[in-house]
Design a protein around this motif. Structure first.
Motif, PDB file in Angstrom:
ATOM      1  N   LEU A 200    -106.092 -29.033 -46.139  1.00 26.85           N
ATOM      2  CA  LEU A 200    -106.372 -28.069 -47.203  1.00 26.85           C
ATOM      3  C   LEU A 200    -107.731 -28.350 -47.834  1.00 26.85           C
ATOM      4  CD1 LEU A 200    -105.511 -25.760 -49.052  1.00 26.85           C
ATOM      5  CD2 LEU A 200    -104.318 -27.429 -50.475  1.00 26.85           C
ATOM      6  N   SER A 201    -108.050 -29.631 -48.008  1.00 27.27           N
ATOM      7  CA  SER A 201    -109.345 -30.000 -48.574  1.00 27.27           C
ATOM      8  C   SER A 201    -110.498 -29.500 -47.706  1.00 27.27           C
ATOM      9  CB  SER A 201    -109.416 -31.519 -48.735  1.00 27.27           C
ATOM     10  OG  SER A 201    -110.686 -31.918 -49.191  1.00 27.27           O
ATOM     11  N   ARG A 202    -110.319 -29.640 -46.388  1.00 31.72           N
ATOM     12  CA  ARG A 202    -111.356 -29.137 -45.472  1.00 31.72           C
ATOM     13  C   ARG A 202    -111.509 -27.631 -45.591  1.00 31.72           C
ATOM     14  NH1 ARG A 202    -109.413 -33.429 -42.240  1.00 31.72           N
ATOM     15  NH2 ARG A 202    -107.745 -32.152 -41.367  1.00 31.72           N
ATOM     16  N   ALA A 203    -110.380 -26.931 -45.718  1.00 34.48           N
ATOM     17  CA  ALA A 203    -110.441 -25.468 -45.840  1.00 34.48           C
ATOM     18  C   ALA A 203    -111.161 -25.069 -47.123  1.00 34.48           C
ATOM     19  CB  ALA A 203    -109.027 -24.887 -45.814  1.00 34.48           C
ATOM     20  N   VAL A 204    -110.903 -25.775 -48.220  1.00 31.16           N
ATOM     21  CA  VAL A 204    -111.591 -25.496 -49.481  1.00 31.16           C
ATOM     22  C   VAL A 204    -113.087 -25.754 -49.331  1.00 31.16           C
ATOM     23  CG1 VAL A 204    -111.874 -26.276 -51.866  1.00 31.16           C
ATOM     24  CG2 VAL A 204    -109.579 -25.935 -50.936  1.00 31.16           C
ATOM     25  N   GLY A 205    -113.432 -26.858 -48.667  1.00 32.60           N
ATOM     26  CA  GLY A 205    -114.846 -27.152 -48.447  1.00 32.60           C
ATOM     27  C   GLY A 205    -115.543 -26.077 -47.641  1.00 32.60           C
ATOM     28  N   ASP A 206    -114.872 -25.606 -46.586  1.00 35.15           N
ATOM     29  CA  ASP A 206    -115.447 -24.532 -45.769  1.00 35.15           C
ATOM     30  C   ASP A 206    -115.622 -23.260 -46.592  1.00 35.15           C
ATOM     31  OD1 ASP A 206    -115.484 -26.213 -43.613  1.00 35.15           O
ATOM     32  OD2 ASP A 206    -113.624 -25.462 -42.735  1.00 35.15           O
TER      33      ASP A 206
END
Length: 481
Positions: A112-118
């Motif tokens: 989820l953190s990666r998705a937010v970063g993207d």
């Protein structure tokens, strides 16, 4: 530079709101949470988030409804959909509504953190700003989407706002210290020290000096007054690892400190008031140690206010590949060669029984990142890196491994079928899988077709037709006495 922004998290599960919210705040984001479509609508206008993370099933309706309208009004907003309805239809609906990303529940917080970063990276790019879209992925230093790990996450969420003592249980290598770090890092004491001490690594005669400190001249070599772990952790968290290895005499003094909130240094006479949260951990059976008079029962009750049991890796095999990829990615971020897993290697990882748990998997991935000559890690490389008893004789393949088998079958059939456009791969697959499913289901209920149809989710007439089509005799599918 790291991209941060404002995030609105919408879920009717308070545990998810707490854990996701605190993890994102730790990364520098402004976060608000809501539990309904009504609250979501109000905050979309008043809070004006950069990213909306929303569940599908909300108390007052379908969370996907209204997303398209929100995006029409807020074209710069990125929407990440969460859903326990892990179906293709849900994923398609999320895409059609304009969602930036769709993550099925249970989800992994780092994912989820990666998705937010993207999502934030895309927003910044549209604004013409040149910023790195990457985010620190340490919101929760635990990885896993298995039901067992989701229960661990829920328990962590419930204890963040209080100071109750916690006892983390689990085999060596399951990540007990990571749980302690997560509770401290996301909790109300996160700005204060996190201090860890391993009882099994300290000589018995030095444990009290390490925990409580000592005065100058208290013993040979005590040249200056030295603060113990309790004083070092003042205001923060003290993690007592391998508490089952603590000698009885030290247990007695520890209990006294926990009851009074005061420590007296070795060789000292004036008590010092301490304010710390206690998290203990062990791989030992403490009730058994109590029966053997090797652990104090009153100390056990003092420490075991909130127990958290970590599953062994063999009990959460659905997390193995997720963890392996996570460790390979972390190795690449630390400057090691970037490696990926071949499908046959993933099958072997799933089959292995992991006596060293997550720590063993992490060490293996780091070793392969360094030593593997190819960018793609194949099964043969793993065979040379794991013990010979790779697959236990009593091992039963989980659903994830079935998926890998289906993938391999499809690849082979597609290779064979080039130039044969009239092949029906769907029916070919059913002809392989369905008879096995029918046979095993009927055998489990001793040939009872009504019960078998119920388990399969089909009516009895459909079951009879399938048995006829496949030439299966239900009378021969009974479990012998």
């Amino acid at each position: 530079m790291t991209s941060t922004g404002s995030i609105l998290v919408v879920d009717d599960d308070p545990a998810i709101c707490v854990v996701v919210g605190e993890a994102l705040r730790r990364q520098g984001h402004k976060v608000k949470t809501a539990s309904s479509i009504r609250e979501r609508s109000a905050l979309i206008d008043s809070f004006a988030p950069d990213v909306l993370i929303t569940d599908v099933m909300l108390p007052d309706g379908d969370g996907l409804e209204g997303v398209a309208d929100i995006l029409d009004r807020k074209p710069g907003l990125s929407v990440i959909i969460l859903s326990a309805q892990n179906t293709l239809n849900t994923a398609i609906r999320a895409t059609e509504k304009g969602a930036f990303e769709y993550l099925p529940k249970p989800f992994d917080l780092n994912e989820l953190s990666r998705a937010v970063g993207d999502a934030l990276g895309m927003n910044k790019a549209e604004e013409g700003k040149q910023e790195d879209a990457g985010l620190p992925h340490d919101g929760l230093p635990l990885v896993g989407r298995s039901p067992a790990m989701q229960e661990v996450y829920r328990t962590i969420a419930r204890v963040l706002s209080n100071d109750l003592s916690i006892l983390v249980l689990g085999e060596s290598g399951t990540g007990k210290e990571l749980v302690a770090e997560a509770i401290h890092g996301l909790g109300q004491r996160r700005t204060k020290p996190f201090v860890a001490i391993n009882m099994a690594a300290i000589p018995r005669e030095l444990i009290e000096a390490e925990l409580f400190g000592y005065e100058k001249g208290a013993f040979t070599g005590a040249n200056v007054r030295t603060a113990g772990k309790f004083e070092q952790a003042q205001g923060g968290t003290l993690f007592l690892d391998e508490i089952g290895d603590m000698p009885m005499e030290a247990q007695t003094r520890l209990l006294r400190v926990l009851q009074s909130g005061e420590v007296t240094t070795v060789g000292g006479s004036k008590p010092v008031r301490v304010n710390v949260r206690i998290i203990a951990a062990t791989n030992k059976d403490l009730p058994k140690l109590i029966d053997e008079n090797r652990f104090r029962q009153d100390l056990y009750y003092r420490l075991n206010v909130v127990p958290i049991s970590l599953p062994a890796l063999r009990e959460r095999r659905e997390d193995v590949i997720l963890l392996a990829k996570h460790f390979l990615e972390r190795a690449a971020q630390e400057g090691l060669p970037r490696k990926t897993l071949a499908d046959d290697a993933a099958q072997l990882l799933m089959a292995y029984h992991w006596p060293g748990n997550v720590r063993e998997l992490q060490n293996l991935m780091q070793r392969l990142a360094v030593l593997s000559r190819e960018n793609v890690i194949a099964a043969e490389v793993l065979r040379n890196s794991l013990p010979l008893d790779l697959v236990p004789s009593d091992y039963t393949a989980p659903a994830d491994q079935l998926g890998l088998a289906v993938r391999e079958w499809a690849k082979r059939q597609l290779g064979i079928g080039i130039g044969q456009p009239n092949r029906n791969l769907h029916d070919d697959m059913l002809a392989v899988v369905e008879p096995i499913l029918l046979q095993e289901t009927l055998a489990s209920v001793d040939g009872n077709q009504i019960r078998a149809a119920g388990l399969l989710g089909i009516n009895r007439n459909t079951l009879r037709k399938k048995l006829t089509d496949y030439g299966l005799d239900p009378l021969q599918l009974r479990v012998s006495d």
